[in-house]
Motif scaffolding. Structure first.
Motif, short mmCIF file in Angstrom:
data_model
loop_
_atom_site.label_atom_id
_atom_site.label_comp_id
_atom_site.label_asym_id
_atom_site.label_seq_id
_atom_site.Cartn_x
_atom_site.Cartn_y
_atom_site.Cartn_z
N MET A 104 0.84 -1.18 0.00
CA MET A 104 0.00 0.00 0.00
C MET A 104 0.88 1.24 0.00
O MET A 104 1.82 1.35 0.78
CB MET A 104 -0.88 -0.02 1.25
N ASP A 105 0.56 2.19 -0.88
CA ASP A 105 1.29 3.45 -0.92
C ASP A 105 1.07 4.24 0.36
O ASP A 105 -0.02 4.20 0.93
CB ASP A 105 0.81 4.32 -2.09
N GLN A 106 2.07 4.97 0.77
CA GLN A 106 1.97 5.81 1.97
C GLN A 106 1.37 7.16 1.57
O GLN A 106 2.08 8.11 1.26
CB GLN A 106 3.37 5.99 2.57
N ARG A 107 0.02 7.21 1.55
CA ARG A 107 -0.67 8.44 1.18
C ARG A 107 -2.12 8.37 1.63
O ARG A 107 -2.63 7.30 1.93
CB ARG A 107 -0.62 8.71 -0.31
N ILE A 108 -2.77 9.51 1.69
CA ILE A 108 -4.20 9.61 2.00
C ILE A 108 -4.86 10.31 0.82
O ILE A 108 -4.38 11.35 0.36
CB ILE A 108 -4.43 10.40 3.30
N SER A 109 -5.96 9.75 0.34
CA SER A 109 -6.67 10.31 -0.81
C SER A 109 -7.89 11.13 -0.39
O SER A 109 -8.21 12.13 -1.02
CB SER A 109 -7.13 9.18 -1.74
N PHE A 110 -8.61 10.66 0.63
CA PHE A 110 -9.81 11.33 1.11
C PHE A 110 -9.78 11.40 2.63
O PHE A 110 -9.34 10.46 3.27
CB PHE A 110 -11.08 10.52 0.77
N ILE A 111 -10.30 12.47 3.16
CA ILE A 111 -10.70 12.55 4.55
C ILE A 111 -12.20 12.78 4.50
O ILE A 111 -12.66 13.76 3.89
CB ILE A 111 -9.98 13.68 5.31
N THR A 112 -12.97 11.86 5.07
CA THR A 112 -14.42 11.95 5.03
C THR A 112 -14.96 12.18 6.43
O THR A 112 -14.63 11.43 7.35
CB THR A 112 -15.03 10.66 4.44
N LEU A 113 -15.79 13.20 6.57
CA LEU A 113 -16.41 13.53 7.84
C LEU A 113 -17.92 13.48 7.68
O LEU A 113 -18.46 14.01 6.70
CB LEU A 113 -15.99 14.93 8.29
N ALA A 114 -18.60 12.84 8.62
CA ALA A 114 -20.06 12.81 8.63
C ALA A 114 -20.56 14.13 9.21
O ALA A 114 -20.07 14.58 10.24
CB ALA A 114 -20.56 11.63 9.45
N VAL A 115 -21.56 14.74 8.55
CA VAL A 115 -22.10 16.03 9.01
C VAL A 115 -23.61 15.95 9.19
O VAL A 115 -24.29 15.21 8.49
CB VAL A 115 -21.72 17.18 8.05
N GLU A 116 -24.12 16.69 10.16
CA GLU A 116 -25.55 16.70 10.46
C GLU A 116 -26.36 17.50 9.46
O GLU A 116 -27.45 17.10 9.08
CB GLU A 116 -25.79 17.27 11.86
N ASP A 117 -25.87 18.67 9.08
CA ASP A 117 -26.63 19.59 8.23
C ASP A 117 -25.74 20.01 7.06
O ASP A 117 -24.93 20.93 7.17
CB ASP A 117 -27.07 20.80 9.07
N LEU A 118 -25.92 19.32 5.93
CA LEU A 118 -25.06 19.58 4.77
C LEU A 118 -25.21 21.01 4.25
O LEU A 118 -24.24 21.61 3.78
CB LEU A 118 -25.34 18.55 3.67
N ASP A 119 -26.41 21.57 4.35
CA ASP A 119 -26.60 22.95 3.90
C ASP A 119 -25.80 23.93 4.75
O ASP A 119 -25.17 24.85 4.23
CB ASP A 119 -28.08 23.32 3.91
N ALA A 120 -25.80 23.74 6.07
CA ALA A 120 -25.00 24.60 6.96
C ALA A 120 -23.51 24.41 6.68
O ALA A 120 -22.75 25.37 6.68
CB ALA A 120 -25.31 24.28 8.42
N THR A 121 -23.12 23.18 6.41
CA THR A 121 -21.72 22.88 6.09
C THR A 121 -21.32 23.59 4.79
O THR A 121 -20.25 24.18 4.71
CB THR A 121 -21.53 21.36 5.97
N ARG A 122 -22.19 23.54 3.79
CA ARG A 122 -21.92 24.21 2.51
C ARG A 122 -21.77 25.72 2.72
O ARG A 122 -20.85 26.34 2.21
CB ARG A 122 -23.06 23.93 1.53
N ARG A 123 -22.71 26.30 3.49
CA ARG A 123 -22.62 27.74 3.75
C ARG A 123 -21.30 28.10 4.42
O ARG A 123 -20.69 29.11 4.09
CB ARG A 123 -23.80 28.20 4.60
N PHE A 124 -20.87 27.28 5.36
CA PHE A 124 -19.63 27.58 6.09
C PHE A 124 -18.41 27.48 5.18
O PHE A 124 -17.63 28.42 5.07
CB PHE A 124 -19.47 26.64 7.29
#
Length: 138
Positions: A1-21
């Motif tokens: 396995m290559d030593q790298r990270i492709s995605f960091i995924t976080l679960a969010v409660e309110d995607l619209d508020a997250t988008r605005r931020f």
């Protein structure tokens, strides 16, 4: 396995508020925006920050933990100067983020502070004068 990270995924409660931020407040440009489901931002040359609606996240990944306290993860944004740290913290505050720890000189030799996004994920904004700090700057 290559030593790298492709995605960091976080679960969010309110995607619209997250988008605005992130998009409207911090001025980030999404790479992918699926209303009600997921929002992705390029966070590095080969790295995406994926902000996934909690219901969709749990359907694929499994139940998330909840309760008092802070998620046991931080996301860091490094700057080349202490003044840059102060500027980013001010921009985050203007976008509506609470600054949870004002910037201060740290025992490890750097200067950093923390703000929280709409879901409480902690972002560290740091100036690291050492060799590790130089590794993460463009």
């Amino acid at each position: 396995m290559d030593q790298r990270i492709s995605f960091i995924t976080l679960a969010v409660e309110d995607l619209d508020a997250t988008r605005r931020f992130y998009r409207d407040g911090l001025g980030w440009s999404p790479e992918l925006d699926v209303p009600g489901e997921v929002l992705m931002f390029r966070a590095g040359e080969h790295l995406l920050l994926s902000l996934w609606d909690r219901r969709h996240f749990e359907a694929e990944v499994g139940a998330t933990m909840s309760g008092p306290g802070v998620a046991p993860v931080t996301i860091a944004h490094n700057m080349p100067t202490p003044a840059g740290v102060d500027e980013v913290l001010a921009a985050a505050r203007a976008a509506g983020a609470p600054v949870v720890h004002e910037a201060a000189q740290r025992d490890w030799g750097g200067y950093s502070g923390y703000f929280a996004d709409p879901d409480g994920y902690r972002w560290e904004v740091a100036f690291n004068p050492g060799p590790v700090g130089r590794l993460v700057l463009p």
